[in-house]
Design a protein around this motif. Structure first.
Motif, PDB file in Angstrom:
ATOM      1  N   LYS A   3      14.334  11.175  -4.479  1.00 29.46           N
ATOM      2  CA  LYS A   3      14.356  10.205  -5.583  1.00 29.46           C
ATOM      3  C   LYS A   3      13.133   9.556  -5.715  1.00 29.46           C
ATOM      4  N   PHE A   4      12.482   9.136  -6.913  1.00 32.70           N
ATOM      5  CA  PHE A   4      11.496   8.284  -6.919  1.00 32.70           C
ATOM      6  C   PHE A   4      11.998   6.753  -6.947  1.00 32.70           C
ATOM      7  N   ASN A   5      11.406   5.910  -6.158  1.00 29.36           N
ATOM      8  CA  ASN A   5      12.063   4.550  -5.983  1.00 29.36           C
ATOM      9  C   ASN A   5      10.931   3.663  -7.281  1.00 29.36           C
ATOM     10  N   ILE A   6      11.583   3.566  -8.397  1.00 31.28           N
ATOM     11  CA  ILE A   6      10.945   3.200  -9.418  1.00 31.28           C
ATOM     12  C   ILE A   6      10.553   1.406  -9.157  1.00 31.28           C
ATOM     13  N   LYS A  12       4.678  -2.663  -6.589  1.00 32.21           N
ATOM     14  CA  LYS A  12       3.220  -2.209  -6.092  1.00 32.21           C
ATOM     15  C   LYS A  12       2.461  -2.317  -7.149  1.00 32.21           C
ATOM     16  N   LEU A  13       2.735  -2.012  -8.399  1.00 32.52           N
ATOM     17  CA  LEU A  13       1.960  -2.214  -9.717  1.00 32.52           C
ATOM     18  C   LEU A  13       1.602  -3.796 -10.100  1.00 32.52           C
ATOM     19  N   TYR A  53       7.358  10.376 -13.723  1.00 32.79           N
ATOM     20  CA  TYR A  53       6.695   9.880 -12.489  1.00 32.79           C
ATOM     21  C   TYR A  53       6.353  11.078 -11.603  1.00 32.79           C
ATOM     22  N   THR A  54       5.309  10.956 -10.845  1.00 34.83           N
ATOM     23  CA  THR A  54       4.599  11.983  -9.966  1.00 34.83           C
ATOM     24  C   THR A  54       4.368  11.332  -8.616  1.00 34.83           C
ATOM     25  N   ARG A  55       4.573  12.090  -7.600  1.00 38.42           N
ATOM     26  CA  ARG A  55       4.354  11.805  -6.389  1.00 38.42           C
ATOM     27  C   ARG A  55       3.580  13.186  -5.662  1.00 38.42           C
ATOM     28  N   ILE A  56       2.294  12.937  -5.180  1.00 40.44           N
ATOM     29  CA  ILE A  56       1.534  13.967  -4.355  1.00 40.44           C
ATOM     30  C   ILE A  56       1.329  13.585  -3.110  1.00 40.44           C
ATOM     31  N   GLU A  57       2.034  14.310  -2.197  1.00 39.85           N
ATOM     32  CA  GLU A  57       1.693  14.264  -0.761  1.00 39.85           C
ATOM     33  C   GLU A  57       0.481  15.221  -0.210  1.00 39.85           C
ATOM     34  N   SER A  58      -0.541  14.602   0.069  1.00 39.65           N
ATOM     35  CA  SER A  58      -1.929  15.711   0.429  1.00 39.65           C
ATOM     36  C   SER A  58      -1.968  15.616   1.890  1.00 39.65           C
ATOM     37  N   GLY A  73      14.030   8.423 -12.145  1.00 37.08           N
ATOM     38  CA  GLY A  73      13.686   8.758 -10.837  1.00 37.08           C
ATOM     39  C   GLY A  73      14.275  10.000 -10.053  1.00 37.08           C
ATOM     40  N   ASN A  74      14.883  10.661 -11.085  1.00 41.69           N
ATOM     41  CA  ASN A  74      15.454  11.995 -10.378  1.00 41.69           C
ATOM     42  C   ASN A  74      14.545  13.215 -10.334  1.00 41.69           C
TER      43      ASN A  74
END
Length: 186
Positions: A3-6, A12-13, A53-58, A73-74
């Motif tokens: 899940k994305f922790n909104i 943070k924003l 929302y987008t999360r990218i792990e590089s 957030g799903n």
């Protein structure tokens, strides 16, 4: 289910309106951002107007995973890449309840896999996680799926050049090898 922790993202924003992500101890770069609905009345973050929302792990080894989440957030989808844009692995899609609704195997047509291409590069003194270009697709000349590899050879040679290989996507057989020069930006 991821899940994305909104709430954490919003905090943070608030602390830093320019927040775009962070780097983990192992060197993995995390990018997080949102996309507003087309009818949004502001450019600023407003969770009521967020579409996704987008999360990218590089990772440091050039593997990337992109997670897309809905406005609650799903998790909606997961995509995998190597380097900047090579689509790899099993891509997944989920419905709003988290149920898996679809999968696409991006590697199915390439039995000579990315790990084999990376090993081929190592045998030729190139680390594709740091340099060079790896692409794949159907080649109408060879009438087959192929890997197209390119990197710069510039150490200990009087005139640097581009090394190019075309490999059969099924067997890894070298279909073409050539040198071009001088090097150009990859």
């Amino acid at each position: 289910m991821k899940k994305f922790n909104i709430d954490a993202y919003e905090e943070k924003l608030k602390k830093n309106p320019e927040y775009e992500g962070y780097t983990e101890k192992d060197g993995t770069e995390i990018s997080e951002y949102y996309r507003l609905r087309p009818d949004a009345t502001t450019d600023a973050f407003d969770r009521k107007q967020v579409e996704t929302y987008t999360r990218i792990e590089s990772r440091p080894d050039a593997y990337r995973t992109a997670y897309l989440f809905n406005r609650e957030g799903n998790l909606i989808s997961v995509a995998h890449y190597f380097s900047t844009a090579l689509e790899i692995g099993i891509w997944q899609q989920f419905d709003s309840t988290g149920k898996l609704t679809g999968e696409t195997d991006k590697d199915k047509e390439y039995p000579f896999a990315l790990k084999d291409v990376i090993e081929f590069g190592k045998k030729h003194q190139v680390d594709f996680s740091k340099t060079g270009r790896v692409r794949r697709g159907y080649d109408s000349v060879y009438k087959a799926n192929v890997w197209n590899l390119r990197w710069t050879v510039d150490e200990k040679v009087p005139e640097p050049y581009q090394q190019l290989f075309t490999l059969d996507g099924t067997t890894g057989k070298v279909l073409e090898e050539k040198k071009e020069g001088p090097p150009r930006r990859l």
